[in-house]
Design a protein around this motif. Structure first.
Motif, short mmCIF file in Angstrom:
data_model
loop_
_atom_site.label_atom_id
_atom_site.label_comp_id
_atom_site.label_asym_id
_atom_site.label_seq_id
_atom_site.Cartn_x
_atom_site.Cartn_y
_atom_site.Cartn_z
N UNK A 89 0.96 -1.09 0.02
CA UNK A 89 -0.04 0.01 0.06
C UNK A 89 0.70 1.35 -0.03
N UNK A 90 1.89 1.26 0.72
CA UNK A 90 2.98 2.53 0.90
C UNK A 90 3.27 2.60 -0.47
N UNK A 91 4.00 1.57 -1.44
CA UNK A 91 4.66 1.48 -2.52
C UNK A 91 3.74 2.26 -3.60
N UNK A 92 2.39 1.74 -3.50
CA UNK A 92 1.28 2.27 -4.43
C UNK A 92 1.22 3.85 -4.16
N UNK A 93 1.46 4.29 -3.04
CA UNK A 93 1.29 5.85 -2.72
C UNK A 93 2.54 6.49 -3.28
N UNK A 94 3.66 5.84 -2.90
CA UNK A 94 5.03 6.37 -3.49
C UNK A 94 5.09 6.68 -4.75
N UNK A 119 -1.71 -4.65 -9.30
CA UNK A 119 -1.09 -6.01 -9.76
C UNK A 119 0.28 -5.88 -10.11
N UNK A 120 0.61 -4.61 -10.53
CA UNK A 120 2.13 -4.35 -11.14
C UNK A 120 2.88 -4.77 -10.12
N UNK A 164 4.84 -7.68 -12.40
CA UNK A 164 4.50 -7.44 -14.00
C UNK A 164 4.44 -8.68 -14.63
N UNK A 165 4.35 -9.87 -13.79
CA UNK A 165 3.79 -11.24 -14.24
C UNK A 165 2.27 -10.98 -14.94
N UNK A 166 1.97 -11.70 -16.11
CA UNK A 166 0.80 -11.57 -16.72
C UNK A 166 0.44 -10.07 -17.06
N UNK A 167 1.17 -9.08 -16.81
CA UNK A 167 1.00 -7.91 -17.03
C UNK A 167 1.60 -7.39 -18.48
N UNK A 168 3.08 -7.56 -18.32
CA UNK A 168 4.02 -7.65 -19.40
C UNK A 168 4.54 -8.92 -19.92
N UNK A 169 4.87 -8.57 -21.40
CA UNK A 169 5.33 -10.16 -21.91
C UNK A 169 6.58 -10.62 -21.15
N UNK A 170 6.63 -11.89 -21.09
CA UNK A 170 7.47 -12.74 -20.47
C UNK A 170 8.98 -12.29 -20.49
N UNK A 171 9.64 -12.08 -21.63
CA UNK A 171 10.83 -11.62 -21.88
C UNK A 171 11.22 -10.39 -21.30
N UNK A 172 10.25 -9.49 -21.30
CA UNK A 172 10.31 -8.05 -20.78
C UNK A 172 10.35 -8.22 -19.04
N UNK A 191 13.41 -0.55 -8.98
CA UNK A 191 13.29 -0.89 -10.59
C UNK A 191 11.72 -0.74 -10.81
N UNK A 192 10.70 -1.28 -9.75
CA UNK A 192 9.51 -1.40 -10.05
C UNK A 192 8.98 0.18 -10.46
N UNK A 193 9.55 1.03 -9.57
CA UNK A 193 9.02 2.34 -9.84
C UNK A 193 9.45 3.05 -11.26
#
Length: 329
Positions: free
Chosen positions: A191-196, A225-226, A231-239, A254-256
């Motif tokens: 929850x914190x990171x979504x607010x960040x 979900x990100x 990012x599984x099922x959100x972005x292509x596997x290789x990415x 990196x997620x940000x």
């Protein structure tokens, strides 16, 4: 054309084979070049020290044949595994918490229904391995136990390492160290990171932040979900794998970088939204198409597009966002 990708995922009906082929023929050249460089770097001995060169190499992608090894080393999972011989198997042999086991069993068939390696009919069927890793982890980290999303992450680790015990230690590296408190029962870190992210968007893409505020769209609706599935099922596997390469080495910022790049690149598109459902739909759209499929250029963009993003900035924002969340109670 192959209906199933190299990782066992079935391609969707509307999969654009032509543009994928075009991308992949270019990417193969990159992969071949990287593989040669990595082999030289590793020189047949399976160890590397953290350095600017290694960081640069990781940002440019780890070849699949070295990926499990590098993830294990740079995340600290290898060291932990070596310091705790037999620990994983003892967890599996010990007493089990029935409620935990039940929760994990329930999610087994929901994990990657589009992946042929996780089907009951597969030989070997990875469901069994996945079950073991999650049960062991739930007993290893009782504060977390099991929570939805972990099954997808463990599943990806199994596909890459092809090794049960290594997957367990990598899961431990992610949940125990790299991601701050995403999977605990109250998910405060998540929850914190979504607010960040919301605060970072205010700083770096203010028009989008303003749109979200105007229509009362909470960040958690469009990005949870990100974060939860990395990012599984959100972005292509290789990415996703390229993102994880950096995640294991550089940590959660990196997620940000990825999230900000997706938002910044599609700013004009997002700003076309005129209402709440429209905004949610735009956020689904921006994770599809050639921009995210071209993983090599995408990864270059995540380190340039968002501009500077220090861990100090993120930690400061985390502190204020966490306090705000706790005071709302």
């Amino acid at each position: 054309f192959c209906r199933v990708d190299p990782y066992g995922f079935e391609r969707p009906e509307d999969f654009d084979y032509a543009s994928y082929e075009a991308f992949f023929s270019r990417y193969l050249v990159v992969l071949t070049r990287r593989a040669i460089k990595w082999s030289k770097l590793l020189k047949g001995n399976n160890s590397i020290q953290k350095s600017l060169k290694v960081k640069r190499y990781i940002r440019k992608g780890i070849p699949n044949e070295h990926r499990a090894l590098i993830w294990m080393i740079v995340s600290g999972a290898q060291a932990n595994m070596e310091q705790n011989p037999g620990y994983y198997h003892r967890l599996l042999e010990g007493e089990k918490n029935d409620k935990l086991v039940e929760a994990i069993k329930t999610d087994m068939n929901r994990t990657f229904p589009d992946n042929v390696k996780f089907r009951k009919t597969a030989d070997p069927c990875l469901q069994h391995v996945l079950y073991n890793v999650l049960v062991a982890y739930g007993h290893h980290n009782k504060a977390v136990g099991y929570c939805q999303g972990m099954n997808f992450i463990a599943g990806y680790l199994i596909l890459i390492t092809k090794n049960e015990e290594e997957s367990f230690w990598l899961l431990d590296a992610l949940i125990g160290r790299i991601l701050p408190d995403y999977y605990s029962p109250v998910m405060l870190g998540l929850k914190t990171d979504q607010e960040v992210l919301g605060e970072l968007v205010k700083m770096k893409v203010p028009a989008v932040a303003e749109l979200m505020e105007r229509h009362g769209v909470m960040w958690t609706l469009v990005v949870s979900r990100w974060f939860i599935c990395l990012f599984i099922d959100i972005l292509p596997v290789e990415t996703v794998l390229r993102i994880w390469d950096c995640l294991f080495y550089e940590g959660s910022k990196i997620i940000f970088r990825v999230a900000l790049t997706l938002i910044k690149q599609h700013q004009a598109f997002i700003l076309e939204a005129t209402n709440f459902p429209d905004i949610c739909d735009k956020f689904k759209q921006i994770t599809k198409g050639t921009f995210v499929t071209e993983c090599h250029s995408f990864m270059q963009k995540i380190f340039t597009d968002p501009g500077t993003l220090s861990m100090a900035t993120i930690n400061k924002l985390r502190e204020t966002c966490r306090e705000k969340l706790l005071s709302q109670g």
